[in-house]
Design a protein around this motif. Sequence first.
Motif, PDB file in Angstrom:
ATOM      1  N   GLU A   1      36.099  49.264  43.995  1.00 17.45           N
ATOM      2  CA  GLU A   1      37.538  49.253  43.701  1.00 17.45           C
ATOM      3  C   GLU A   1      38.316  49.838  44.862  1.00 17.45           C
TER       4      GLU A   1
ATOM      5  N   ASP B   1      46.081  47.879  43.791  1.00 19.04           N
ATOM      6  CA  ASP B   1      44.915  48.285  43.016  1.00 19.04           C
ATOM      7  C   ASP B   1      44.014  47.070  42.918  1.00 19.04           C
TER       8      ASP B   1
ATOM      9  N   ARG C   1      47.996  43.939  41.832  1.00 18.95           N
ATOM     10  CA  ARG C   1      46.763  44.340  41.133  1.00 18.95           C
ATOM     11  C   ARG C   1      45.827  43.133  41.171  1.00 18.95           C
TER      12      ARG C   1
ATOM     13  N   HIS D   1      42.287  51.461  45.810  1.00 19.38           N
ATOM     14  CA  HIS D   1      43.605  51.906  45.366  1.00 19.38           C
ATOM     15  C   HIS D   1      44.317  52.485  46.584  1.00 19.38           C
TER      16      HIS D   1
END
Length: 899
Positions: A313, A496, A461, A315
């Motif tokens: 991930e 994100d 996102r 961010h």
Amino acid sequence: MSFKVNGQDFTQEPKPGQCLRTFLRELGWFGVKKGCDAGDCGACTVYLDGEPVHSCLMPAFRAEGREVTTIEGLGAGNDLHPMQRAFLDAQGFQCGFCTAGMIMTAASLNQAQRADLGRALKGNICRCTGYRSIDDALAGLREIDDTNDDACGRNVPAPAGSDLVQGRARFTLDVDVEGLLHMKLARSPHAYARIRKIDTSAALAVPGVVAVFTHEDSPKTAFSTGRHEDRSIDPDDTLVLDDVVRFVGQRVAAVVADSEAAAEQGCRKLKIDYEILPAVFEPEDAMVEGAPVIHDKGSEARIQDPQRNIAGEIHGGIGDVDAGFAEADVIHEGTYFTPRTQHSHLETHAAIGWIDDHGTLNLRASTQVPFLTSKELARVFGLDGRKVRVFCERVGGGFGGKQEMLVEDVVALATLKLKRPVKLEFTRQEQFIAATTRHPMRVSVKVGARRDGTLTAIQMRVVSNTGAYGNHGSAVLEHACSESIAVYRCPNKKVDGFAVYTNTVPAGGFRGYGLPQTNFAVESAIDEVAHALGMDGLEIRRLNAIREGDAMLSTGEAHDDVIYGSYGLDQCFDLIAQAFDDGGDPAPDGWRVGQGFALSLANTIPPGGHFSDSVIELRPDGAYELTVGTAEFGNGTTTVHRQIAASVLSTAPGDIHLRSSDTGHGGHDTGAFGSTGTVVAGRATERAARALRDMILGAAAKALGVPATDCTLQADAVTAGGKRVSLSDLHRESGGDLAATGSTNGIPRSVAFNVHGFRVAVNPVSGEIRILKSVQAADAGTVINPMQCRAQVEGGVAQALGAALFEEMIIDGEGRVANAQFRNYHLPAFADIPRTEVLFAETHDTLGPFGAKSMSESPYNPVGAALANAVRDAIGVRFYALPLKPDRVFAGLGKANKR
Ligand code: FES
Ligand code: FES
């Protein structure tokens, strides 16, 4: 049965049920290729009594008493068929895997058929070229420049061209290997299951079956099929054979036999007892607490959050997006979706393994990464790295799909165990169900702008479906989250991103490497903002795009190794604006016309270092031997490297003899991916050539008794004033010791730009889209081979158009690929792809060889968004998902009419 092939008499019986394609190949006619074995691609086209047929559909016994002609018999040597010459003149190929079949069909056409090539060529697929160079060949255009002018900057033809048009180029499986065994893989019918037991006894009893390998025979060292220089980029979540299957189509066992038929029969006879586990197919579902956990390993496998099925991930951001949106006069917010698509390179994954007299494991493979594959095989099997050789001769397309180790590991397992040569070739269906795909992505994007069009905030996102394994998952996500918004000089950005495991076929690297997906979302959103403000699509981009010297930021992490080696985005805008300042195209009656644009920025080299070595030496005949590690798979590197070396050494490209992509040659090459064949490996070749040039001048200076600065290198000699020494003499006098190496590490990196424009007509009744004009402007630096570079752009645009208009892998409710054939998947054919006008900005990059930048992947990136923007302009409907199939456009029209 008796028959003739290319004028030669044969008497031989085919096996029961054998098709003509495999029969001809068994007789050594390797020009007959397999792309599908289903009548969909035309790679197997031959003539039967002068009539073209798809030999994969033709029972071999039908050749009895008849005359078969393959590409080898169409024309050879100095007696080429005019169509073979035409393909050479127009360079109507890239990887060349389709070329033999394409020429056979093209050569059979009469005048009436040639008047409608869309129909006449509908049975022949080319995945590389975008068909323009094939169209040019049929029109008799001569594109090549075979003069002896400066080697760089000219349309130098590909060295393999002559072999390709005669069917003599040798792809991975175009070899006879004595005692070759054949492997077939048994695959899981379940999306998620644990294997309790495999009973191999019935399989082993099948006549011809030599061995069956299961998870009990597999090394326990985990790896990733995705290959990167830094192997820690990908999670170690894969075994050669596992006792857990995580998608329908995962290999369960390997059966090796003396024929493919026996191996297939062996697979059918395996008795496999599964404990079926609950599966999850959608990434958003997979991230929810309580969802089935697909991999239970964590940090030791470098999986970010196994309990939430998150492989990786991201961010980050800059500024304050809330404040940015508060300042905005216009905000667009939407969630965009791009589906799973398949590379569909015509040569499927394949490898042949054997152990030579020195005990070295050899793998002849269809790979973009021979060196990284060799290294990983040594690690997985605990071998001395010097005892593993991986090489390719010619690769039939890759597009990132062959930056994976999908067959080499299991072939190595069988070869090491059996000590006999073993072959594995994926079927076309296996390509769809078990090779990698593009990552489907759901991208929610929010863009705010002031009334004057200045962007105030971008938020994104990204949820990426990496499938059952995490190969390329994090790296693709990082790329997707980066350049798509780094190209805009907006003070407030937030990103994100999640790469999520699901029980579906694994995704992997594919041309554009994540950017086409996010570009579709971001460039659509920018367009919506432009519409809301009444601005032109080019104007809003020109206003907000980064300018030379601007920081290129998305997540907030500055990539210190990315610099503006050159900047041509402004020129790209100008070129597109001029191209569309043409008064428009006439629309078909009742159709609605619109135009749309999109841009893309791509860092020219993957991050973290990309390494290449080149070696060049003077030969006794005064020509040169160049050894490079990078692989040729239609990307044109064998041509460009010869041009670069020839330019430095003041000779003709024909005097540079190239050996490539073989770990047995020594040196290292990270691989032919990330569009690095020219800018990284080419730079290594340039350095090697410059070093050799200095050595030759030094040796000549000594021989002639003059300073080296007075010496001039020519094609066959060095001269100084009235003195001259031939290169052959220098070679002899030096004891054959004139050789030099060059290396690069891919740091720093530059940036390349592409802007695409479409004008389309949309039928408001049927939803059909017709492309009236397609133009791409590209900043490729100083172009070394304009014909090849243009063809890379055309090929990239064609693939992207396929994905924008038709291509989509359908996964059913059980996790199965429901359209695992070309015919149901709709790979674009000749009639589907319009001509794209390709325009180059004029820049000179400070990093690439001779000022060049990479231009292989990035042309793909802006196409989907530009097309959707043009459709939006035509009919006023924004589409949030690709592909824009007529039924979806029709449904969108219906919704718009009800508003
Ligand atoms: S291999 Fe025969 S049509 Fe594709
Ligand atoms: S050149 Fe046509 S498939 Fe590669």
